[in-house]
Design an enzyme around this catalytic site. Structure first.
Site, PDB file in Angstrom:
ATOM      1  N   LYS A 111      -6.587   9.793 -17.972  1.00 19.70           N
ATOM      2  CA  LYS A 111      -6.742  11.243 -17.864  1.00 19.70           C
ATOM      3  C   LYS A 111      -6.591  11.941 -19.205  1.00 19.70           C
ATOM      4  CE  LYS A 111      -5.797  12.280 -13.036  1.00 19.70           C
ATOM      5  NZ  LYS A 111      -4.924  12.972 -12.087  1.00 19.70           N
ATOM      6  N   LYS A 192     -17.284   3.007  -6.829  1.00 19.08           N
ATOM      7  CA  LYS A 192     -16.559   3.547  -5.674  1.00 19.08           C
ATOM      8  C   LYS A 192     -17.119   4.917  -5.285  1.00 19.08           C
ATOM      9  CE  LYS A 192     -12.427   5.628  -6.244  1.00 19.08           C
ATOM     10  NZ  LYS A 192     -11.023   5.821  -6.579  1.00 19.08           N
ATOM     11  N   LYS A 195     -15.020  11.653  -5.102  1.00 14.88           N
ATOM     12  CA  LYS A 195     -15.314  13.088  -5.049  1.00 14.88           C
ATOM     13  C   LYS A 195     -15.722  13.637  -6.411  1.00 14.88           C
ATOM     14  CE  LYS A 195     -10.339  13.890  -4.457  1.00 14.88           C
ATOM     15  NZ  LYS A 195      -9.300  14.301  -3.554  1.00 14.88           N
TER      16      LYS A 195
HETATM   17  P1  TYM Z   1      -5.001  11.552  -4.736  1.00 10.14           P
HETATM   18  O1  TYM Z   1      -5.047  12.966  -4.265  1.00 10.14           O
HETATM   19  O2  TYM Z   1      -5.725  11.199  -5.980  1.00 10.14           O
HETATM   20  O3  TYM Z   1      -5.542  10.607  -3.590  1.00 10.14           O
HETATM   21  C1  TYM Z   1      -5.036  10.666  -2.251  1.00 10.14           C
HETATM   22  C2  TYM Z   1      -4.903   9.269  -1.648  1.00 10.14           C
HETATM   23  O4  TYM Z   1      -6.202   8.691  -1.456  1.00 10.14           O
HETATM   24  C3  TYM Z   1      -6.266   7.440  -2.126  1.00 10.14           C
HETATM   25  N1  TYM Z   1      -7.673   7.269  -2.556  1.00 10.14           N
HETATM   26  C4  TYM Z   1      -8.452   6.268  -2.091  1.00 10.14           C
HETATM   27  N2  TYM Z   1      -8.181   5.249  -1.258  1.00 10.14           N
HETATM   28  C5  TYM Z   1      -9.205   4.385  -0.963  1.00 10.14           C
HETATM   29  N3  TYM Z   1     -10.462   4.500  -1.447  1.00 10.14           N
HETATM   30  C6  TYM Z   1     -10.771   5.506  -2.277  1.00 10.14           C
HETATM   31  N4  TYM Z   1     -12.022   5.597  -2.715  1.00 10.14           N
HETATM   32  C7  TYM Z   1      -9.739   6.459  -2.653  1.00 10.14           C
HETATM   33  N5  TYM Z   1      -9.692   7.568  -3.449  1.00 10.14           N
HETATM   34  C8  TYM Z   1      -8.418   8.039  -3.364  1.00 10.14           C
HETATM   35  C9  TYM Z   1      -5.249   7.538  -3.251  1.00 10.14           C
HETATM   36  O5  TYM Z   1      -4.798   6.286  -3.693  1.00 10.14           O
HETATM   37  C10 TYM Z   1      -4.134   8.300  -2.552  1.00 10.14           C
HETATM   38  O6  TYM Z   1      -3.347   7.432  -1.749  1.00 10.14           O
HETATM   39  N6  TYM Z   1      -0.433  11.203  -6.957  1.00 10.14           N
HETATM   40  C11 TYM Z   1      -1.122  11.123  -5.681  1.00 10.14           C
HETATM   41  C12 TYM Z   1      -0.591  12.132  -4.686  1.00 10.14           C
HETATM   42  C13 TYM Z   1       0.899  12.029  -4.509  1.00 10.14           C
HETATM   43  C14 TYM Z   1       1.576  11.053  -3.721  1.00 10.14           C
HETATM   44  C15 TYM Z   1       2.963  11.375  -3.850  1.00 10.14           C
HETATM   45  C16 TYM Z   1       1.138   9.988  -2.942  1.00 10.14           C
HETATM   46  C17 TYM Z   1       1.821  12.846  -5.053  1.00 10.14           C
HETATM   47  N7  TYM Z   1       3.089  12.453  -4.663  1.00 10.14           N
HETATM   48  C18 TYM Z   1       3.931  10.628  -3.197  1.00 10.14           C
HETATM   49  C19 TYM Z   1       2.136   9.229  -2.287  1.00 10.14           C
HETATM   50  C20 TYM Z   1       3.501   9.560  -2.434  1.00 10.14           C
HETATM   51  C21 TYM Z   1      -2.625  11.426  -5.884  1.00 10.14           C
HETATM   52  O7  TYM Z   1      -2.987  11.999  -6.854  1.00 10.14           O
HETATM   53  O8  TYM Z   1      -3.457  11.073  -4.845  1.00 10.14           O
END
Ligand code: TYM
Length: 326
Positions: A111, A192, A195
């Site tokens: 990032k 993959k 979004k």
């Molecule tokens: P974020 O918002 O990027 O993604 C949300 C969740 O979706 C999963 N994910 C996927 N899983 C499978 N295939 C895909 N193509 C795909 N794209 C995204 C991500 O791995 C995630 O589980 N930092 C985290 C949010 C967060 C969090 C937490 C999660 C903040 N605090 C505490 C668990 C526990 C995030 O940015 O997720």
């Protein structure tokens, strides 16, 4: 009962990949565990956000989750920024986390390349994530593979703090979905479905209408053969469509191959489009109704009440151990 917690950032429209890969995990775990789900809005501002759009995305994410079947009776649902203890605990944990450990996080390295003047929050982001988890004595954290390293950091932080100050935190474990749940881009099936993809033709958004979904599936990249066979290496396009089909129906990959052994790609694709449409249209109908009523606010109020009580207690005990008291 064991506890699970997961968070999602309110950044942009969710995709069919998010639905199959992540949302459906939540639907499964809500039946087995005490479940906490929150909107990670403070994580979203680690990169620039338009305030009006961010507010809309927060509400939209909550509505999508409810519309997909996340049950407010089985889950504690809350907004991260409303519960002040997350940031308070994060500050103490930041002071106990070596700078070098954060600099080594893969997502931070990626990032920072994309944001020339990145803020310090991009570096400390995983410590806030550790606080989200450690505040509630969580057993399991269901996340995609990209977040595994952050959950491992949360484990390291918990172990370090417990060693220094006595048992305060439960050490959590990540729960990573199985391989089959990885959905690929429709135009370039070696990538993959994401979004943030540059080409929206490769991505099914959960709010796409029927006509658009059909068009995207019918023009999905396949190969020059006509056999509907699962072979991710040589036939990534068709294999991705089979993967979507099996994920959204009760047919196995073998059943699908058998069913379409005498068909051409056109009729197979048309059935894949039908299955996606039949899954998403009812979700969309519920979504638009939810956006209009005040159920979301009631759910968030309840979630805040419950999580503040738990989080306050953990924060007070951490403060005490560290020596932050009169
Ligand atoms: P974020 O918002 O990027 O993604 C949300 C969740 O979706 C999963 N994910 C996927 N899983 C499978 N295939 C895909 N193509 C795909 N794209 C995204 C991500 O791995 C995630 O589980 N930092 C985290 C949010 C967060 C969090 C937490 C999660 C903040 N605090 C505490 C668990 C526990 C995030 O940015 O997720």
């Amino acid at each position: 009962m064991k506890k699970v917690l997961t968070g999602l950032q309110p950044s942009g429209e969710l995709t069919l990949g998010n639905y199959i890969g992540a949302i459906r995990q939540i639907l499964k775990y809500q039946e087995e565990y005490e479940s906490f789900i929150f909107v990670a809005d403070m994580h979203a501002i680690t990169v620039p956000q338009d305030p009006i759009k961010l507010r809309e995305n927060i509400r939209s994410l909550l509505a999508i989750y409810l519309a997909c079947g996340v049950d407010p009776k089985k889950n504690t649902i809350f907004l991260q920024s409303e519960n002040v203890y997350h940031a308070n605990v994060s500050w103490i944990l930041e002071c106990l986390t070596p700078y070098g450990e954060l600099g080594r996080m893969t997502q931070f390295k990626d990032k920072k390349e994309k944001n020339a003047n990145f803020g310090a929050g991009l570096l400390t982001y995983p410590v806030l994530m550790a606080s989200d988890i450690l505040l509630y004595d969580i057993d399991y954290v269901p996340v995609g593979r990209d977040q595994k390293q952050h959950v491992e950091l949360a484990r390291n932080i918990a172990e370090r703090v417990n060693k220094k100050y006595g048992d305060i935190f439960k050490v959590p474990e990540p729960l990573i979905p199985t391989e089959g749940a990885k959905i690929a881009d429709l135009v370039d099936p070696t990538k993959k479905m994401s979004k943030s993809s540059e080409n929206p033709k490769g991505v099914i958004y959960l709010l796409d209408d029927e006509r658009i979904i059909r068009k995207k599936i019918m023009s999905a990249t396949t190969d020059s053969e006509t056999r509907v066979v699962f072979d991710p290496e040589n036939k990534p396009g068709i294999s991705n469509l089979i993967n979507i089909y099996t994920s959204l129906s009760n047919l196995s990959i073998k059943d699908i191959e058998e069913k379409y052994k005498d068909s051409n790609y056109g009729s197979f694709k048309s059935d894949v489009a039908d299955i996606i449409i039949n899954t998403l249209i009812p979700i969309q109908e519920r979504y638009y109704k939810l956006l209009e009523n005040n159920e979301i606010d009631k759910i968030l109020d309840e979630g805040l009440k419950k999580t503040s009580t738990i989080a306050k207690e953990k924060y007070e005990s951490l403060k005490e151990k560290v020596g932050l008291h009169r």
